[in-house]
Enzyme design. Sequence first.
Site, mmCIF file in Angstrom:
data_model
loop_
_atom_site.group_PDB
_atom_site.id
_atom_site.type_symbol
_atom_site.label_atom_id
_atom_site.label_comp_id
_atom_site.label_asym_id
_atom_site.label_seq_id
_atom_site.Cartn_x
_atom_site.Cartn_y
_atom_site.Cartn_z
ATOM 1 N N MET A 123 -6.046 -37.482 -31.223
ATOM 2 C CA MET A 123 -5.948 -36.165 -30.570
ATOM 3 C C MET A 123 -4.950 -35.888 -29.996
ATOM 4 S SD MET A 123 -9.848 -37.177 -28.857
ATOM 5 C CE MET A 123 -8.977 -38.166 -27.813
ATOM 6 N N GLY A 124 -4.272 -34.916 -30.511
ATOM 7 C CA GLY A 124 -2.932 -34.436 -30.188
ATOM 8 C C GLY A 124 -3.198 -33.883 -28.533
ATOM 9 N N THR A 125 -4.011 -33.039 -28.227
ATOM 10 C CA THR A 125 -4.688 -32.566 -26.912
ATOM 11 C C THR A 125 -3.623 -31.881 -25.829
ATOM 12 O OG1 THR A 125 -5.901 -34.562 -27.471
ATOM 13 C CG2 THR A 125 -5.868 -33.519 -25.425
ATOM 14 N N THR A 126 -4.401 -31.186 -25.486
ATOM 15 C CA THR A 126 -3.880 -30.866 -24.074
ATOM 16 C C THR A 126 -5.239 -31.129 -22.876
ATOM 17 O OG1 THR A 126 -2.866 -28.786 -24.882
ATOM 18 C CG2 THR A 126 -3.240 -28.915 -22.467
#
Lengths: 235, 344
Positions: free
Chosen positions: A13-16
Amino acid sequence: MDLNMNVDAPHSMGTTIIGVTYNGGVVLGADSRTSTGMYVANRASDKITQLTDNVYVCRSGSAADSQIVSDYVRYFLHQHTIQLGQPATVKVAANLIRLLSYSNKNMLQTGLIVGGWDKYEGGKIYGVPLGGTLVEQPFTIGGSGSSYLYGFFDQAWKEGMTKDEAEQLVVKAVSLAIARDGASGGVVRTVIINSEGVTRNFYPGDKLPLWHEELEPQNSLLDILNAPSPEPMNI
Amino acid sequence: MAVEQANLCTPQDAAVVRTLRVFRDPHVDRELEPATVLIIITKHVMSSPSLNFQTQISGLILSLSFSGQRNMSNSVIEVPPKGGFSFDLCKRNEMLAKKGVNPPSFRKTGTTIVGLVFQDGVILGADTRATEGPIVCDKNCEKIHYMAPNIYCCGAGTAADTEAVTDMVSSQLQLHRYHTGRESRVVTALTLLKRHLFNYQGHVSAALVLGGVDVTGPHLHTIYPHGSTDTLPFATMGSGSLAAMAVFESKYKEGLTRNEGIELVTEAICSGIFNDLGSGSNVDVCVITKGGKEYLRNHLQPNPRTYTNSKGYSFPKKTEVLLTKIIPLKEKVEIIEGGDAMEE
């Protein structure tokens, strides 16, 4: 693009992810993109998972590792709640996450943000990044998109915000990160936890503000398709 | 055995080597077992007070090498096995692959598998091509596996892995049904699968689309080889997943009817069949609702054989007879009367 690589690449999950305290509780926020290599495997994933009624965790990093860790901690917390006889505190939840992350630091690749409300300490946010440190902070950010938000938070966060201010701050921050980080995208999900309970909100892409360089479409093909008749040429 | 080649740094080392030589009985043609050597060495180490001796002994041990008569070659120190799966051979395989020694190619299902939730339940779809490297080894394989009467699972990745994992979890679900006396739930199957796959850290290459209807309603999940799961209203997996997802993203809506759902699933699988090299042949569909399930094997066959002999092929039904000639063997053999009795 090598398609075979995509199927075998671990689901990450690359994510922020963001956790913010306010006057009376906490707000957790996350994007919703899960990627496998260059392919978006799930564009509407839910990265804010429940550990107990009053404690939630934001997951980032490897999807498999973070799901397993949160499953184990949910199970331990359930036992702990039964033995204790009252709802678990946020500190206990964060410590359990930290114990698992630290002891298995060689095998796991996951950064987590634990947030919740309990009657002793009120709203608390704990960050457990890669490696397994435990840091209690008034606000914390994580994931690949967080690199773009450090400066923004330094300027925008202040003590004693109201619930709506805090939530708007989180939504704005996640949408800024989505605009700049390729590995973040989709929708913005927020979870507000306070003494009254838990509120989950959902902001689809069209409700998010547009930022610099994300201009309104100009001269797009859609205009031509929707136009009633062709415009006369200007010489 | 190469004890003689050990580095003799101190007199104590020489004493150990002498003891070892004595133990190697010249009358018995057999190598000294590693365990025996270890016992002798540790006895010496324990009886000696000096630390130096110990460090030199460890040097001595490391330089010992045992010839491969027994299967314990190159394992000098016996480390007690730790719990859990041992990934040592996986590391060895990676190292070999880097050197150019490739493992034998195994059968993968290139695949397009899809699932979607419609108004009454779940529809799963799959193509039917199984590949072994560049060759199609099975033109009509079954990729939709049975898990429970109300749960089915499509599998992409290594065919052996998907078969084995789904069979195993299906048995576990059956036992669980006997134990609890209730219908299996999709989340049970999901948890069993994800735990197994996570334990093997992605080496069990099975990417699954799990769908079913239980008391809590219709569910559709995807499970990746590393053990992560997603819950979605429509999902695609496999090498043709991008082609199929394109169809779903443009045409999926909530509350599809059964026929619309089957049509959409078929379209998505066809998109994978025609645009992805790893997928092909026919379309299998499985419709699961609260009332029951319908497994439509080869629902669509868009790839019939192009050229077939209209007369058909007639093969002779037995082995071909090439020559009929009788050679009595008695002429070729000399018969001796009253020979010795046969010895066993």
